[in-house]
Design an enzyme around this catalytic site. Structure first.
Site, short mmCIF file in Angstrom:
data_model
loop_
_atom_site.label_atom_id
_atom_site.label_comp_id
_atom_site.label_asym_id
_atom_site.label_seq_id
_atom_site.Cartn_x
_atom_site.Cartn_y
_atom_site.Cartn_z
N SER A 21 0.98 -1.14 0.03
CA SER A 21 -0.09 0.08 -0.22
C SER A 21 0.91 1.15 0.06
O SER A 21 1.85 1.13 0.80
CB SER A 21 -0.68 0.03 1.19
OG SER A 21 -1.44 1.35 1.43
N SER A 254 6.59 -1.94 12.21
CA SER A 254 5.82 -1.50 11.12
C SER A 254 6.01 -0.21 10.57
O SER A 254 6.88 0.49 11.19
CB SER A 254 4.34 -1.60 11.57
OG SER A 254 4.22 -0.46 12.75
N LYS A 255 5.39 0.23 9.55
CA LYS A 255 5.49 1.69 8.99
C LYS A 255 5.38 2.73 10.24
O LYS A 255 5.95 3.70 10.34
CB LYS A 255 4.66 2.16 8.18
CG LYS A 255 4.70 1.28 6.72
CD LYS A 255 3.68 1.70 5.86
CE LYS A 255 3.74 0.94 4.43
NZ LYS A 255 2.66 1.33 3.41
N ARG A 256 4.61 2.56 11.15
CA ARG A 256 4.17 3.58 12.35
C ARG A 256 4.97 3.22 13.44
O ARG A 256 5.29 3.92 14.21
CB ARG A 256 2.89 3.35 12.65
CG ARG A 256 1.79 3.79 11.41
CD ARG A 256 0.41 3.60 11.92
NE ARG A 256 -0.50 3.99 10.88
CZ ARG A 256 -0.83 2.96 10.19
NH1 ARG A 256 -0.40 1.83 10.31
NH2 ARG A 256 -1.79 3.28 9.04
#
Length: 478
Positions: A21, A254-256
């Protein structure tokens, strides 16, 4: 713990995909999934598809798309088809939903977000699992609420009310979830954009994906997706849900939280071969092999020996793996890597012959291209020794010898033997031992007390630079 060693039965042409994504950078977990998907397809002579899942319109952006494509290129995970963008397939999703509505497999839901939240709050208050209550689901003899004016409906999938969803996961083995545990999924939002679970099913169906490797956070999505596949009359792919990668704090990367982009490792001078080798071992094994080439992984990666439990990210282990590949890199490739790293520091690299010699001298002390460039930077920019090193190594008894060495180097042959002779003469003249003098020269000229052989290192400098740094140290105590 590594999963079963059983090699999965593979029928028909293998087609895998990676579907990031573009709401941020390609992080290491997605890169590992891409690697497994790519290697599996290559092992069986199949196809690897790159799909960009950009239906999160508010958060998707072109910068992330560019970073994803660049990361895949740098890693060498070449795709056979794509990139395919979901937002360019809206007509196809609309065609499928129209068919599902006509067949009674989907229906319009006019519940507002406020109504749905009130419904969930009431369920939680009763100690129930929050699930859609089917208020707009058509049933024989049921009277639906009046269609409200000015409310754009979402479209929900008519999930089976009974039964069990079961699949044999390539990693986790047999999994069963009751349909009572899941509800009628929104497949198209009120704005007409399909949701993840719906779009991914239509895409995998249309693209004839045979095997789906993805993170095990998607296990809870799989029952809905399997029911959607069945309702469409589409063949099921084989699912392989790989465990997450945990960071130093034991939490999922994770991305965050905690993840670093693939391009950040490129910028630090890591090598793609090392990243792939290390990522492969985070969730898969081939005997006791720790170091292996991309070609070896393709030969070995048949879908067996996938780990069932999360892997722990180990920065030191990655550095060790990268050091192995760095040392094995051909001189010309290593020079190109270091040139790029020097350029990031604003340093224009010199001729390749000098750079090759310098890299050969220092590479055994380095784990990354950035570390190697850090060593070489001392040849081009002023050094700033630490006060501690100056106090410890550049004592008053040694300072006059630094001036003497500067004088002797003026007429010395500018080779390692010539420099070694000048150093030896200075030691004799001042009654010093090499253990006293060499660290002082290193600190003053190189900015650090430890280097490879002193004469060889000094020979890489211009004569003038060495003499100026030696003479810049005054006789007074600090």
């Amino acid at each position: 713990m590594i999963g079963s060693s059983h090699v999965p039965a593979v029928q028909g042409r293998v087609r895998t995909r990676i579907a990031p994504s573009p709401t941020g950078f390609l992080h290491l977990g997605t890169a590992r999934t891409a690697l497994f998907s790519w290697a599996f397809a290559r092992h069986y002579g199949g196809s690897f598809v790159l799909r960009i899942e950009d239906t999160d319109v508010a958060r998707s952006n072109e910068e992330s798309v560019a970073q994803i494509l660049e990361s895949m290129r740098w890693l060498g995970l070449d795709h056979d088809e794509g990139p395919i963008y979901q937002m360019q397939r809206l007509d196809r999703y609309r065609e499928v939903t129209d068919r599902m509505l006509a067949e009674g497999k989907a229906y319009h839901c006019y519940a507002t977000p406020e109504e749905l939240e009130a419904m969930r709050e009431a369920q939680r208050a009763r100690g129930e699992k929050p699930l859609y209550d089917g208020r707009w689901r058509p049933e024989p003899g049921k009277t639906l609420p009046p269609v409200p004016e000015g409310v754009a409906p979402a479209i929900r999938f008519r999930n089976p009310a009974d039964g069990v969803v079961t699949w044999d996961d390539l990693v986790k083995g047999p999994i069963s979830i009751s349909n009572h545990e899941i509800d009628d999924l929104v497949i198209v939002r009120a704005d007409g954009v399909p949701t993840y679970n719906f779009a991914v099913v239509v895409d995998d169906w249309d693209m004839r994906i045979s095997h789906v490797f993805r993170g095990d956070e998607h296990v809870n999505n799989t029952p809905w997706q399997i029911n959607l596949f069945h309702s469409l009359g589409a063949p099921l792919p084989v699912f392989a849900h790989v465990p997450v990668i945990l960071g130093d704090d034991g939490q999922k990367l994770s991305k965050r939280k905690g993840a670093v982009s693939v391009t950040a490792y490129e910028e630090e001078g890591f090598l793609p071969e090392a990243i792939l080798n290390y990522l492969a071992r985070l969730g898969w094994s081939h005997g006791d092999e720790e170091l292996f080439s991309r070609e070896q992984m393709v030969a070995w990666f048949d879908g067996s020996h996938l780990a069932k439990h999360p892997a722990q990210w180990d920065a030191a282990k990655l550095a060790w793996v990268n050091a192995h590949y760095l040392k094995a890199l051909p001189d010309d490739a290593l020079s190109l890597l270091v040139k790029a790293q020097l350029a990031r520091r604003g340093i224009a690299a010199p001729d390749d012959e000098w750079l090759g010699r310098a890299c050969a001298l220092f590479k055994d002390r380095c784990n990354t291209g950035s570390e190697l460039a850090g060593w070489l930077a001392m040849f081009f920019t002023p050094v700033s020794p630490s006060m501690e090193d100056m106090r410890q190594h550049v004592a008053d008894a040694v300072r006059p010898a630094l001036t003497t060495l500067a004088g002797k180097l003026e007429g010395a042959e500018w080779t390692a033997p010539g420099i070694a002779a000048a150093v030896k003469e200075t030691l004799v003249a001042h009654g010093l031992k090499m253990g006293q003098f060499a660290p002082a020269v290193r600190v003053v000229v190189c900015g650090r007390a430890q280097t490879p052989s002193l004469d060889v290192v000094l020979a890489l400098f211009p004569r003038r630079a060495v003499r100026e740094r030696l003479m810049a140290v005054g006789p007074a105590s600090l």
